[in-house]
Design an enzyme around this catalytic site. Structure first.
Site, mmCIF file in Angstrom:
data_model
loop_
_atom_site.group_PDB
_atom_site.id
_atom_site.type_symbol
_atom_site.label_atom_id
_atom_site.label_comp_id
_atom_site.label_asym_id
_atom_site.label_seq_id
_atom_site.Cartn_x
_atom_site.Cartn_y
_atom_site.Cartn_z
ATOM 1 N N LYS A 11 0.822 -1.219 0.000
ATOM 2 C CA LYS A 11 0.000 0.000 0.000
ATOM 3 C C LYS A 11 0.860 1.276 0.000
ATOM 4 O O LYS A 11 2.065 1.231 0.296
ATOM 5 C CB LYS A 11 -0.927 -0.033 1.218
ATOM 6 C CG LYS A 11 -1.936 -1.184 1.178
ATOM 7 C CD LYS A 11 -2.924 -1.095 2.347
ATOM 8 C CE LYS A 11 -3.934 -2.235 2.300
ATOM 9 N NZ LYS A 11 -4.966 -2.094 3.379
ATOM 10 N N TYR A 51 -12.597 -2.038 -3.588
ATOM 11 C CA TYR A 51 -13.076 -2.209 -2.212
ATOM 12 C C TYR A 51 -14.603 -2.124 -2.110
ATOM 13 O O TYR A 51 -15.122 -1.841 -1.025
ATOM 14 C CB TYR A 51 -12.418 -1.172 -1.305
ATOM 15 C CG TYR A 51 -11.008 -1.536 -0.871
ATOM 16 C CD1 TYR A 51 -10.768 -2.635 -0.041
ATOM 17 C CD2 TYR A 51 -9.912 -0.781 -1.268
ATOM 18 C CE1 TYR A 51 -9.486 -2.961 0.373
ATOM 19 C CE2 TYR A 51 -8.619 -1.102 -0.856
ATOM 20 C CZ TYR A 51 -8.422 -2.198 -0.031
ATOM 21 O OH TYR A 51 -7.154 -2.522 0.392
ATOM 22 N N PHE A 59 -15.442 3.460 7.294
ATOM 23 C CA PHE A 59 -14.084 3.834 6.882
ATOM 24 C C PHE A 59 -13.899 3.831 5.365
ATOM 25 O O PHE A 59 -12.782 4.057 4.880
ATOM 26 C CB PHE A 59 -13.054 2.913 7.541
ATOM 27 C CG PHE A 59 -13.258 1.431 7.279
ATOM 28 C CD1 PHE A 59 -12.836 0.854 6.094
ATOM 29 C CD2 PHE A 59 -13.869 0.627 8.229
ATOM 30 C CE1 PHE A 59 -13.025 -0.497 5.851
ATOM 31 C CE2 PHE A 59 -14.066 -0.729 7.991
ATOM 32 C CZ PHE A 59 -13.634 -1.283 6.801
ATOM 33 N N ARG A 87 -1.942 -14.271 4.513
ATOM 34 C CA ARG A 87 -2.649 -13.635 5.636
ATOM 35 C C ARG A 87 -1.827 -13.775 6.929
ATOM 36 O O ARG A 87 -1.783 -12.859 7.749
ATOM 37 C CB ARG A 87 -4.040 -14.263 5.830
ATOM 38 C CG ARG A 87 -5.013 -14.089 4.678
ATOM 39 C CD ARG A 87 -5.526 -12.680 4.474
ATOM 40 N NE ARG A 87 -6.154 -12.106 5.637
ATOM 41 C CZ ARG A 87 -6.847 -10.953 5.619
ATOM 42 N NH1 ARG A 87 -7.005 -10.272 4.490
ATOM 43 N NH2 ARG A 87 -7.366 -10.472 6.709
ATOM 44 N N THR A 93 -5.299 -7.044 10.857
ATOM 45 C CA THR A 93 -5.619 -5.765 10.206
ATOM 46 C C THR A 93 -5.094 -4.585 11.021
ATOM 47 O O THR A 93 -4.503 -3.654 10.476
ATOM 48 C CB THR A 93 -7.154 -5.643 10.045
ATOM 49 O OG1 THR A 93 -7.639 -6.815 9.383
ATOM 50 C CG2 THR A 93 -7.529 -4.407 9.236
ATOM 51 N N ARG A 104 2.609 -6.334 9.186
ATOM 52 C CA ARG A 104 1.884 -5.210 9.795
ATOM 53 C C ARG A 104 2.465 -4.830 11.155
ATOM 54 O O ARG A 104 2.508 -3.649 11.501
ATOM 55 C CB ARG A 104 0.391 -5.525 9.851
ATOM 56 C CG ARG A 104 -0.266 -5.374 8.465
ATOM 57 C CD ARG A 104 -1.630 -5.982 8.408
ATOM 58 N NE ARG A 104 -2.406 -5.540 7.254
ATOM 59 C CZ ARG A 104 -3.560 -6.088 6.893
ATOM 60 N NH1 ARG A 104 -4.076 -7.086 7.593
ATOM 61 N NH2 ARG A 104 -4.219 -5.629 5.840
ATOM 62 N N ASN A 114 -2.053 0.290 6.745
ATOM 63 C CA ASN A 114 -1.495 -0.953 7.282
ATOM 64 C C ASN A 114 -0.650 -1.748 6.285
ATOM 65 O O ASN A 114 -0.528 -2.966 6.376
ATOM 66 C CB ASN A 114 -2.603 -1.799 7.919
ATOM 67 C CG ASN A 114 -3.672 -2.194 6.940
ATOM 68 O OD1 ASN A 114 -3.566 -1.905 5.753
ATOM 69 N ND2 ASN A 114 -4.697 -2.878 7.418
ATOM 70 N N HIS A 117 -2.206 -5.516 1.594
ATOM 71 C CA HIS A 117 -3.507 -6.163 1.413
ATOM 72 C C HIS A 117 -3.260 -7.594 0.987
ATOM 73 O O HIS A 117 -2.321 -7.863 0.226
ATOM 74 C CB HIS A 117 -4.314 -5.459 0.299
ATOM 75 C CG HIS A 117 -5.484 -6.276 -0.174
ATOM 76 N ND1 HIS A 117 -6.716 -6.204 0.433
ATOM 77 C CD2 HIS A 117 -5.592 -7.227 -1.145
ATOM 78 C CE1 HIS A 117 -7.540 -7.067 -0.166
ATOM 79 N NE2 HIS A 117 -6.879 -7.695 -1.126
ATOM 80 N N GLU A 128 -9.867 -10.643 -7.376
ATOM 81 C CA GLU A 128 -8.908 -9.546 -7.191
ATOM 82 C C GLU A 128 -7.749 -9.640 -8.192
ATOM 83 O O GLU A 128 -7.293 -8.612 -8.715
ATOM 84 C CB GLU A 128 -8.409 -9.540 -5.746
ATOM 85 C CG GLU A 128 -9.513 -9.132 -4.781
ATOM 86 C CD GLU A 128 -9.136 -9.236 -3.308
ATOM 87 O OE1 GLU A 128 -9.989 -8.896 -2.477
ATOM 88 O OE2 GLU A 128 -7.994 -9.648 -2.991
HETATM 89 P P1 DAT Z 1 -7.873 -6.766 5.838
HETATM 90 O O1 DAT Z 1 -7.118 -5.771 4.981
HETATM 91 O O2 DAT Z 1 -7.046 -7.279 6.977
HETATM 92 O O3 DAT Z 1 -8.486 -7.887 5.012
HETATM 93 P P2 DAT Z 1 -10.562 -5.639 6.016
HETATM 94 O O4 DAT Z 1 -10.865 -6.394 4.753
HETATM 95 O O5 DAT Z 1 -11.490 -5.805 7.171
HETATM 96 O O6 DAT Z 1 -9.081 -5.963 6.532
HETATM 97 O O7 DAT Z 1 -10.490 -4.075 5.708
HETATM 98 C C1 DAT Z 1 -9.907 -3.611 4.490
HETATM 99 C C2 DAT Z 1 -9.048 -2.412 4.804
HETATM 100 O O8 DAT Z 1 -9.868 -1.339 5.279
HETATM 101 C C3 DAT Z 1 -8.020 -2.614 5.929
HETATM 102 O O9 DAT Z 1 -6.826 -3.223 5.461
HETATM 103 C C4 DAT Z 1 -7.785 -1.205 6.389
HETATM 104 C C5 DAT Z 1 -9.166 -0.577 6.258
HETATM 105 N N1 DAT Z 1 -9.892 -0.662 7.542
HETATM 106 C C6 DAT Z 1 -10.474 -1.757 8.073
HETATM 107 N N2 DAT Z 1 -11.037 -1.473 9.264
HETATM 108 C C7 DAT Z 1 -10.793 -0.144 9.480
HETATM 109 C C8 DAT Z 1 -11.099 0.765 10.539
HETATM 110 N N3 DAT Z 1 -11.789 0.367 11.610
HETATM 111 N N4 DAT Z 1 -10.682 2.055 10.420
HETATM 112 C C9 DAT Z 1 -9.990 2.464 9.332
HETATM 113 N N5 DAT Z 1 -9.664 1.652 8.292
HETATM 114 C C10 DAT Z 1 -10.056 0.375 8.388
HETATM 115 MG MG MG Z 2 -9.980 -7.845 3.600
#
Ligand code: DAT
Ligand code: MG
Length: 140
Positions: A11, A51, A59, A87, A93, A104, A114, A117, A128
């Site tokens: 990212k 997304y 968010f 993962r 996350t 991370r 973070n 992805h 994807e």
């Molecule tokens: P991951 O990337 O671990 O699969 P996710 O699919 O739940 O996590 O969320 C996608 C992305 O969105 C994550 O990498 C960062 C952002 N994100 C998730 N939860 C968030 C939050 N509570 N506040 C801000 N950004 C968030």
């Molecule tokens: Mg995800």
């Protein structure tokens, strides 16, 4: 366990800090082979499309702003159990919850910024990969 492919992104927070090589090194040390890779500065629209599953989340806007704020490295990783392995090496996350030694834990700035992805299941991995790569760009 079969050889799988998964989709990964390094990212903008990580490309900005010149961490691409450090992150790829962790993939390679963990048996994940980079079989496709390109650097993209995605548009807001591309981020929204990628997304879309999160569009009702609070968010979502912040996430799409961040992902279109600078260069990202999109990749296809291949290896044994690649989806779960990626993962695992990424970590949770929220970096505050991520295990020691994970990408991370080592590099993420925050839950939003973070660093990486990774696809979460075979169906999302296939979608994807197809979102960013033509089949001819993937060289196993
Ligand atoms: P991951 O990337 O671990 O699969 P996710 O699919 O739940 O996590 O969320 C996608 C992305 O969105 C994550 O990498 C960062 C952002 N994100 C998730 N939860 C968030 C939050 N509570 N506040 C801000 N950004 C968030
Ligand atoms: Mg995800």
């Amino acid at each position: 366990m079969a050889i799988e492919r998964t989709f990964s992104m390094i990212k903008p927070d990580a490309t900005k800090r010149n961490l691409t090589g450090a992150i790829v090194k962790i993939f390679e040390e963990n048996g994940l082979r980079v079989v496709a890779s390109k650097r993209v500065w995605m548009s807001r629209r591309q981020a929204e499309g990628f997304y879309a599953v999160h569009k009702e989340r609070p968010f979502f806007d912040e996430l799409c702003d961040f992902m279109s704020s600078g260069p990202t490295v999109v990749q296809v990783l291949e290896g044994e159990n690649a989806i779960a392995k990626n993962r695992e090496v990424m970590g949770a996350t929220n970096p505050a919850d991520a295990a020691e030694g994970t990408i991370r834990k080592l590099y993420a700035n925050s839950i939003g910024e973070n660093s990486v992805h990774g696809s979460d299941a075979p169906e999302t991995a296939a979608e994807e990969i197809a979102y960013w790569f033509a089949e001819t760009e993937i060289v196993g």
